[in-house]
Every structure is written in structure tokens, then in C-alpha cells.
Motif scaffolding. Structure first.
Motif, PDB file in Angstrom:
ATOM      1  N   VAL A 111       3.314 -12.433  29.595  1.00 31.65           N
ATOM      2  CA  VAL A 111       4.756 -12.540  29.333  1.00 31.65           C
ATOM      3  C   VAL A 111       5.411 -11.175  29.488  1.00 31.65           C
ATOM      4  CG1 VAL A 111       6.510 -13.067  27.592  1.00 31.65           C
ATOM      5  CG2 VAL A 111       4.528 -14.576  27.859  1.00 31.65           C
ATOM      6  N   ARG A 112       4.808 -10.148  28.931  1.00 32.46           N
ATOM      7  CA  ARG A 112       5.371  -8.787  29.025  1.00 32.46           C
ATOM      8  C   ARG A 112       5.581  -8.377  30.484  1.00 32.46           C
ATOM      9  NH1 ARG A 112       5.525  -4.351  25.608  1.00 32.46           N
ATOM     10  NH2 ARG A 112       5.788  -2.384  26.671  1.00 32.46           N
ATOM     11  N   GLN A 113       4.596  -8.653  31.315  1.00 32.02           N
ATOM     12  CA  GLN A 113       4.689  -8.255  32.719  1.00 32.02           C
ATOM     13  C   GLN A 113       5.775  -9.030  33.469  1.00 32.02           C
ATOM     14  OE1 GLN A 113       0.757  -8.548  34.385  1.00 32.02           O
ATOM     15  NE2 GLN A 113      -0.032  -6.895  33.111  1.00 32.02           N
ATOM     16  N   SER A 114       6.193 -10.162  32.935  1.00 31.61           N
ATOM     17  CA  SER A 114       7.229 -10.965  33.581  1.00 31.61           C
ATOM     18  C   SER A 114       8.648 -10.532  33.215  1.00 31.61           C
ATOM     19  CB  SER A 114       7.044 -12.440  33.224  1.00 31.61           C
ATOM     20  OG  SER A 114       5.816 -12.913  33.738  1.00 31.61           O
ATOM     21  N   ILE A 115       8.790  -9.674  32.210  1.00 30.39           N
ATOM     22  CA  ILE A 115      10.115  -9.173  31.836  1.00 30.39           C
ATOM     23  C   ILE A 115      10.551  -8.158  32.883  1.00 30.39           C
ATOM     24  CG2 ILE A 115      11.441  -7.906  30.105  1.00 30.39           C
ATOM     25  CD1 ILE A 115       9.460  -9.111  28.004  1.00 30.39           C
ATOM     26  N   ARG A 116      11.709  -8.412  33.460  1.00 30.24           N
ATOM     27  CA  ARG A 116      12.215  -7.568  34.550  1.00 30.24           C
ATOM     28  C   ARG A 116      13.088  -6.454  33.970  1.00 30.24           C
ATOM     29  NH1 ARG A 116      14.637 -11.148  38.980  1.00 30.24           N
ATOM     30  NH2 ARG A 116      15.794 -11.963  37.208  1.00 30.24           N
ATOM     31  N   SER A 117      12.933  -5.249  34.506  1.00 26.94           N
ATOM     32  CA  SER A 117      13.770  -4.114  34.128  1.00 26.94           C
ATOM     33  C   SER A 117      14.775  -3.852  35.238  1.00 26.94           C
ATOM     34  CB  SER A 117      12.916  -2.864  33.906  1.00 26.94           C
ATOM     35  OG  SER A 117      12.016  -3.082  32.836  1.00 26.94           O
ATOM     36  N   THR A 131      14.927 -13.535  32.183  1.00 25.98           N
ATOM     37  CA  THR A 131      15.099 -14.676  33.081  1.00 25.98           C
ATOM     38  C   THR A 131      13.818 -15.041  33.835  1.00 25.98           C
ATOM     39  OG1 THR A 131      17.430 -14.087  33.321  1.00 25.98           O
ATOM     40  CG2 THR A 131      16.541 -15.636  34.919  1.00 25.98           C
ATOM     41  N   PRO A 132      13.061 -14.066  34.357  1.00 25.21           N
ATOM     42  CA  PRO A 132      11.811 -14.456  35.040  1.00 25.21           C
ATOM     43  C   PRO A 132      10.814 -15.168  34.124  1.00 25.21           C
ATOM     44  CG  PRO A 132      12.431 -12.224  35.645  1.00 25.21           C
ATOM     45  CD  PRO A 132      13.335 -12.631  34.514  1.00 25.21           C
ATOM     46  N   VAL A 133      10.807 -14.824  32.851  1.00 28.08           N
ATOM     47  CA  VAL A 133       9.924 -15.498  31.896  1.00 28.08           C
ATOM     48  C   VAL A 133      10.334 -16.961  31.768  1.00 28.08           C
ATOM     49  CG1 VAL A 133       9.157 -15.579  29.484  1.00 28.08           C
ATOM     50  CG2 VAL A 133       9.528 -13.368  30.592  1.00 28.08           C
ATOM     51  N   LEU A 134      11.635 -17.202  31.699  1.00 32.28           N
ATOM     52  CA  LEU A 134      12.145 -18.561  31.538  1.00 32.28           C
ATOM     53  C   LEU A 134      11.976 -19.394  32.802  1.00 32.28           C
ATOM     54  CD1 LEU A 134      15.481 -17.691  29.681  1.00 32.28           C
ATOM     55  CD2 LEU A 134      13.256 -18.272  28.667  1.00 32.28           C
ATOM     56  N   GLN A 135      11.999 -18.754  33.947  1.00 30.17           N
ATOM     57  CA  GLN A 135      11.906 -19.472  35.225  1.00 30.17           C
ATOM     58  C   GLN A 135      10.493 -19.923  35.558  1.00 30.17           C
ATOM     59  OE1 GLN A 135      13.687 -16.372  37.617  1.00 30.17           O
ATOM     60  NE2 GLN A 135      15.600 -17.509  37.783  1.00 30.17           N
ATOM     61  N   ASP A 136       9.517 -19.251  35.005  1.00 31.41           N
ATOM     62  CA  ASP A 136       8.116 -19.584  35.279  1.00 31.41           C
ATOM     63  C   ASP A 136       7.615 -20.503  34.154  1.00 31.41           C
ATOM     64  OD1 ASP A 136       5.305 -19.628  35.269  1.00 31.41           O
ATOM     65  OD2 ASP A 136       5.142 -17.563  35.958  1.00 31.41           O
ATOM     66  N   PRO A 137       7.370 -21.796  34.446  1.00 31.59           N
ATOM     67  CA  PRO A 137       7.017 -22.729  33.363  1.00 31.59           C
ATOM     68  C   PRO A 137       5.774 -22.308  32.583  1.00 31.59           C
ATOM     69  CG  PRO A 137       6.751 -23.766  35.519  1.00 31.59           C
ATOM     70  CD  PRO A 137       7.375 -22.433  35.759  1.00 31.59           C
ATOM     71  N   ARG A 138       4.808 -21.739  33.251  1.00 35.18           N
ATOM     72  CA  ARG A 138       3.582 -21.296  32.568  1.00 35.18           C
ATOM     73  C   ARG A 138       3.892 -20.141  31.615  1.00 35.18           C
ATOM     74  NH1 ARG A 138      -0.392 -17.475  34.505  1.00 35.18           N
ATOM     75  NH2 ARG A 138      -2.294 -17.713  33.319  1.00 35.18           N
ATOM     76  N   CYS A 139       4.671 -19.201  32.086  1.00 35.94           N
ATOM     77  CA  CYS A 139       5.027 -18.032  31.289  1.00 35.94           C
ATOM     78  C   CYS A 139       5.936 -18.423  30.118  1.00 35.94           C
ATOM     79  CB  CYS A 139       5.698 -17.011  32.198  1.00 35.94           C
ATOM     80  SG  CYS A 139       5.730 -15.363  31.523  1.00 35.94           S
ATOM     81  N   PHE A 140       6.890 -19.311  30.376  1.00 37.71           N
ATOM     82  CA  PHE A 140       7.786 -19.796  29.330  1.00 37.71           C
ATOM     83  C   PHE A 140       6.973 -20.485  28.242  1.00 37.71           C
ATOM     84  CE2 PHE A 140      11.741 -22.676  28.500  1.00 37.71           C
ATOM     85  CZ  PHE A 140      12.064 -21.948  27.377  1.00 37.71           C
ATOM     86  N   ARG A 141       6.016 -21.315  28.629  1.00 37.42           N
ATOM     87  CA  ARG A 141       5.142 -22.000  27.673  1.00 37.42           C
ATOM     88  C   ARG A 141       4.358 -20.981  26.847  1.00 37.42           C
ATOM     89  NH1 ARG A 141       4.662 -25.909  24.443  1.00 37.42           N
ATOM     90  NH2 ARG A 141       5.352 -27.343  26.031  1.00 37.42           N
ATOM     91  N   MET A 142       3.849 -19.937  27.500  1.00 36.80           N
ATOM     92  CA  MET A 142       3.101 -18.907  26.775  1.00 36.80           C
ATOM     93  C   MET A 142       3.984 -18.230  25.730  1.00 36.80           C
ATOM     94  SD  MET A 142       0.832 -16.901  29.567  1.00 36.80           S
ATOM     95  CE  MET A 142       0.495 -17.755  31.081  1.00 36.80           C
TER      96      MET A 142
END
Length: 178
Positions: free
Chosen positions: A9-15, A30-41
């Protein structure tokens, strides 16, 4: 390779540099929310933290706090309370003004959103100066709620918000510091 949802999840947070103004680095979930696997995590991390706590409601702050807060409420089989920007709620409200990083604002809650004594988890996506979460907590307390913890995905500790929230007596939990 070891499976680590917290790091995924941390790596999916965009700066995003220099947004909304020069010198500011915006942390975009937003990238965390867009990726269903990451959002679930992300949701599972929070649910694991709160599933054994005695809670009655989850309150989320407009707008990204709605996204994560409502899903966490659903997963924990709890009700959800929206805390909105001024003028957005249709029923009788109480409001609270606060300062934020780039100015000032106001949040409101329906007068019947919580019952006295209810235990509430307060959610937002990010802690910057702490103004929004402090105002939301004051609203909930004015209606008689017991705010158990303020939780967020991201804390920006150099802006001092989490320190102010802790100094108010409210426990704080953030998954990541930037």
C-alpha cells in the motif's frame, strides 16, 4: 519474496511535487483506491486493527474520509457518519470552524448523527495540521459521542497535526508518515 500488504500500500501512494503550490509534495492515495487488490489490503489493515474493539460507529471526514471510513464501517458491521463541509448536509446540523494548511474552513454534522455515549472511530485520509480531525472530534463530542481514536492513512508529522491531536487527548493512528 515475502508478502507485505503494508509495504504494498505504501508503495502505491503517489507523490506529486509542487502541488497545490510550489514547495509542497502532495501525497495522493488515488492509485491505492484504483487498484482493487491494494484497496482491499488498505481496508484489511484497518479492519484488523479495529475488529476486536468495541465501536458503535465510524465517522469519516469529507471527502476521502468517506471512502475509507464507509468501507471500514461496512466491514466492521457498523453505521457510518459523514462529517461534511459546511452547507452540504440536508438536515439540521451543528458546525465547527477550523484552520487548515492553506486557510480556514468549517465542517458540519447532523444533530442526530450520534447518540450520547456511542463509541466512534474517526477516519480521514491524511493528517496535516490536524485542524479537520480536531474540528470533527469536537463536533462528535458536542453531540455526546466518545471518540475512541482518530485514524488516517498518512501523517505529515512535520506539520504538527498528529501532535496537536494527541495533545487534545485523542489517540491517533496513521499507517504511514511522510
Amino acid at each position: 519474496m515475502q508478502y507485505n500488504p503494508v509495504e504494498t500500500v505504501r508503495q502505491s501512494i503517489r507523490s506529486i511535487s509542487d502541488w497545490p503550490k510550489p514547495g509542497v509534495t502532495f501525497r495522493d492515495i488515488t492509485p491505492v483506491l484504483q487498484d482493487p487488490r491494494c484497496f482491499r489490503m488498505l481496508i484489511d489493515i484497518f479492519v484488523a486493527r479495529y475488529m476486536r474493539q468495541r465501536l458503535d460507529l465510524v465517522a469519516g471526514v469529507d471527502a476521502r474520509g468517506f471512502i475509507i471510513g464507509s468501507v471500514i464501517a461496512y466491514e466492521l458491521n457498523l453505521g457510518f457518519v459523514p462529517i461534511r463541509k459546511k452547507g452540504k448536509l440536508p438536515f439540521e446540523t451543528v458546525g465547527e470552524d477550523y484552520d487548515l494548511e492553506y486557510g480556514s474552513s468549517s465542517v458540519e454534522i447532523h444533530t442526530d448523527a450520534v447518540k450520547p455515549g456511542q463509541r466512534v472511530l474517526l477516519m480521514d485520509d491524511l493528517i496535516a495540521t490536524g485542524g479537520t480531525l480536531l474540528a470533527a472530534s469536537r463536533l462528535l463530542q458536542r453531540l455526546g459521542a466518545n471518540v475512541v481514536e482518530a485514524a488516517a492513512i498518512i501523517d505529515l508529522p512535520e506539520l504538527g497535526g498528529s501532535k496537536l491531536i494527541k495533545e487534545s487527548g485523542l489517540p491517533v493512528h496513521a499507517l504511514y508518515e511522510f
